[in-house]
Design a protein around this motif. Sequence first.
Motif, PDB file in Angstrom:
ATOM      1  N   ASN A  16     -40.177  -7.187 -11.344  1.00  0.00           N
ATOM      2  CA  ASN A  16     -39.607  -6.344 -10.385  1.00  0.00           C
ATOM      3  C   ASN A  16     -39.443  -6.892  -8.907  1.00  0.00           C
ATOM      4  OD1 ASN A  16     -42.347  -6.611  -9.740  1.00  0.00           O
ATOM      5  ND2 ASN A  16     -42.737  -4.462  -9.655  1.00  0.00           N
ATOM      6  N   VAL A  17     -39.280  -8.400  -9.051  1.00  0.00           N
ATOM      7  CA  VAL A  17     -39.051  -9.153  -7.901  1.00  0.00           C
ATOM      8  C   VAL A  17     -37.998 -10.079  -8.275  1.00  0.00           C
ATOM      9  CG1 VAL A  17     -41.289  -8.862  -6.934  1.00  0.00           C
ATOM     10  CG2 VAL A  17     -40.604 -10.755  -8.420  1.00  0.00           C
ATOM     11  N   ASP A  18     -37.219 -10.616  -7.350  1.00  0.00           N
ATOM     12  CA  ASP A  18     -36.396 -11.943  -7.764  1.00  0.00           C
ATOM     13  C   ASP A  18     -37.090 -12.997  -8.239  1.00  0.00           C
ATOM     14  OD1 ASP A  18     -34.228 -10.367  -7.181  1.00  0.00           O
ATOM     15  OD2 ASP A  18     -34.462 -10.844  -4.933  1.00  0.00           O
ATOM     16  N   VAL A  19     -36.578 -13.840  -9.365  1.00  0.00           N
ATOM     17  CA  VAL A  19     -37.263 -14.776  -9.806  1.00  0.00           C
ATOM     18  C   VAL A  19     -36.200 -16.029  -9.825  1.00  0.00           C
ATOM     19  CG1 VAL A  19     -38.503 -15.821 -11.587  1.00  0.00           C
ATOM     20  CG2 VAL A  19     -38.923 -13.384 -11.097  1.00  0.00           C
ATOM     21  N   LEU A  20     -36.885 -17.112  -9.426  1.00  0.00           N
ATOM     22  CA  LEU A  20     -35.896 -18.302  -9.816  1.00  0.00           C
ATOM     23  C   LEU A  20     -36.751 -19.286 -10.858  1.00  0.00           C
ATOM     24  CD1 LEU A  20     -33.721 -20.470  -9.066  1.00  0.00           C
ATOM     25  CD2 LEU A  20     -34.983 -21.358  -7.205  1.00  0.00           C
ATOM     26  N   ILE A  21     -36.312 -19.469 -11.882  1.00  0.00           N
ATOM     27  CA  ILE A  21     -36.976 -20.232 -12.808  1.00  0.00           C
ATOM     28  C   ILE A  21     -36.286 -21.741 -12.838  1.00  0.00           C
ATOM     29  CG2 ILE A  21     -37.334 -20.731 -15.329  1.00  0.00           C
ATOM     30  CD1 ILE A  21     -36.916 -17.475 -15.496  1.00  0.00           C
ATOM     31  N   LEU A  22     -37.360 -22.584 -12.565  1.00  0.00           N
ATOM     32  CA  LEU A  22     -36.944 -24.003 -12.899  1.00  0.00           C
ATOM     33  C   LEU A  22     -37.898 -24.563 -13.924  1.00  0.00           C
ATOM     34  CD1 LEU A  22     -35.803 -26.738 -11.565  1.00  0.00           C
ATOM     35  CD2 LEU A  22     -37.812 -26.768 -10.151  1.00  0.00           C
ATOM     36  N   GLN A  23     -36.963 -25.075 -15.099  1.00  0.00           N
ATOM     37  CA  GLN A  23     -37.589 -25.649 -16.027  1.00  0.00           C
ATOM     38  C   GLN A  23     -37.336 -27.049 -15.991  1.00  0.00           C
ATOM     39  OE1 GLN A  23     -36.980 -23.687 -19.700  1.00  0.00           O
ATOM     40  NE2 GLN A  23     -37.671 -25.148 -21.117  1.00  0.00           N
ATOM     41  N   VAL A  24     -38.646 -27.898 -16.072  1.00  0.00           N
ATOM     42  CA  VAL A  24     -38.875 -29.381 -15.906  1.00  0.00           C
ATOM     43  C   VAL A  24     -38.603 -29.970 -17.139  1.00  0.00           C
ATOM     44  CG1 VAL A  24     -39.502 -29.202 -13.645  1.00  0.00           C
ATOM     45  CG2 VAL A  24     -40.964 -29.340 -15.379  1.00  0.00           C
ATOM     46  N   GLN A  25     -38.796 -29.393 -18.523  1.00  0.00           N
ATOM     47  CA  GLN A  25     -38.994 -30.159 -19.838  1.00  0.00           C
ATOM     48  C   GLN A  25     -38.889 -29.247 -20.682  1.00  0.00           C
ATOM     49  OE1 GLN A  25     -42.886 -32.395 -20.008  1.00  0.00           O
ATOM     50  NE2 GLN A  25     -42.077 -33.148 -22.052  1.00  0.00           N
ATOM     51  N   GLY A  26     -38.103 -29.695 -21.776  1.00  0.00           N
ATOM     52  CA  GLY A  26     -38.040 -28.840 -22.882  1.00  0.00           C
ATOM     53  C   GLY A  26     -36.757 -28.023 -22.828  1.00  0.00           C
ATOM     54  N   GLU A  27     -36.856 -26.866 -23.469  1.00  0.00           N
ATOM     55  CA  GLU A  27     -35.707 -26.057 -23.791  1.00  0.00           C
ATOM     56  C   GLU A  27     -36.127 -24.607 -24.254  1.00  0.00           C
ATOM     57  OE1 GLU A  27     -33.652 -26.559 -27.950  1.00  0.00           O
ATOM     58  OE2 GLU A  27     -33.410 -28.273 -26.694  1.00  0.00           O
ATOM     59  N   LYS A  28     -35.300 -23.492 -23.569  1.00  0.00           N
ATOM     60  CA  LYS A  28     -36.081 -22.233 -23.962  1.00  0.00           C
ATOM     61  C   LYS A  28     -34.663 -21.447 -23.754  1.00  0.00           C
ATOM     62  CE  LYS A  28     -38.829 -18.738 -22.644  1.00  0.00           C
ATOM     63  NZ  LYS A  28     -40.472 -18.586 -22.382  1.00  0.00           N
ATOM     64  N   LEU A  29     -34.625 -20.336 -24.704  1.00  0.00           N
ATOM     65  CA  LEU A  29     -33.509 -19.465 -24.515  1.00  0.00           C
ATOM     66  C   LEU A  29     -33.887 -18.257 -23.603  1.00  0.00           C
ATOM     67  CD1 LEU A  29     -30.710 -18.706 -25.484  1.00  0.00           C
ATOM     68  CD2 LEU A  29     -31.607 -17.860 -27.679  1.00  0.00           C
ATOM     69  N   ALA A  30     -33.325 -18.018 -22.806  1.00  0.00           N
ATOM     70  CA  ALA A  30     -33.326 -16.839 -21.807  1.00  0.00           C
ATOM     71  C   ALA A  30     -32.486 -15.644 -22.223  1.00  0.00           C
ATOM     72  CB  ALA A  30     -33.602 -17.063 -20.421  1.00  0.00           C
ATOM     73  N   ARG A  31     -33.072 -14.662 -22.571  1.00  0.00           N
ATOM     74  CA  ARG A  31     -32.130 -13.358 -22.874  1.00  0.00           C
ATOM     75  C   ARG A  31     -32.328 -12.357 -22.135  1.00  0.00           C
ATOM     76  NH1 ARG A  31     -33.862 -13.212 -29.408  1.00  0.00           N
ATOM     77  NH2 ARG A  31     -33.991 -15.380 -29.511  1.00  0.00           N
TER      78      ARG A  31
END
Length: 99
Positions: free
Chosen positions: A84-99
Amino acid sequence: MRVFTYVGGKKSIIEIDPEEQIGVENLKEMNEKKYTIQFFQPQQFTSRLRDMMRRLEHQFGCLVGCNAYLTPKNSQGLAPHYDNVDVLILQVQGEKLAR
């Protein structure tokens, strides 16, 4: 720090005493058991992250918070959800499918 996993629709949490020191071997064991490890306010431990957060606060004109998550490959730490807040995601390794 929190340690948890989400498997087959069931969330499992390992309670960590905030006063307890957790060693690298404990973290490796939790990782091998496919638990996600959540670190609160990691900027307390690295000036590079602290500086990046200051720049983001300046750029966006608001306070910035930070958590770090270590999730093992082929595992899921959290149930599907929204924040319920604004989120910035920084992924530094690996991979992920965001849906």
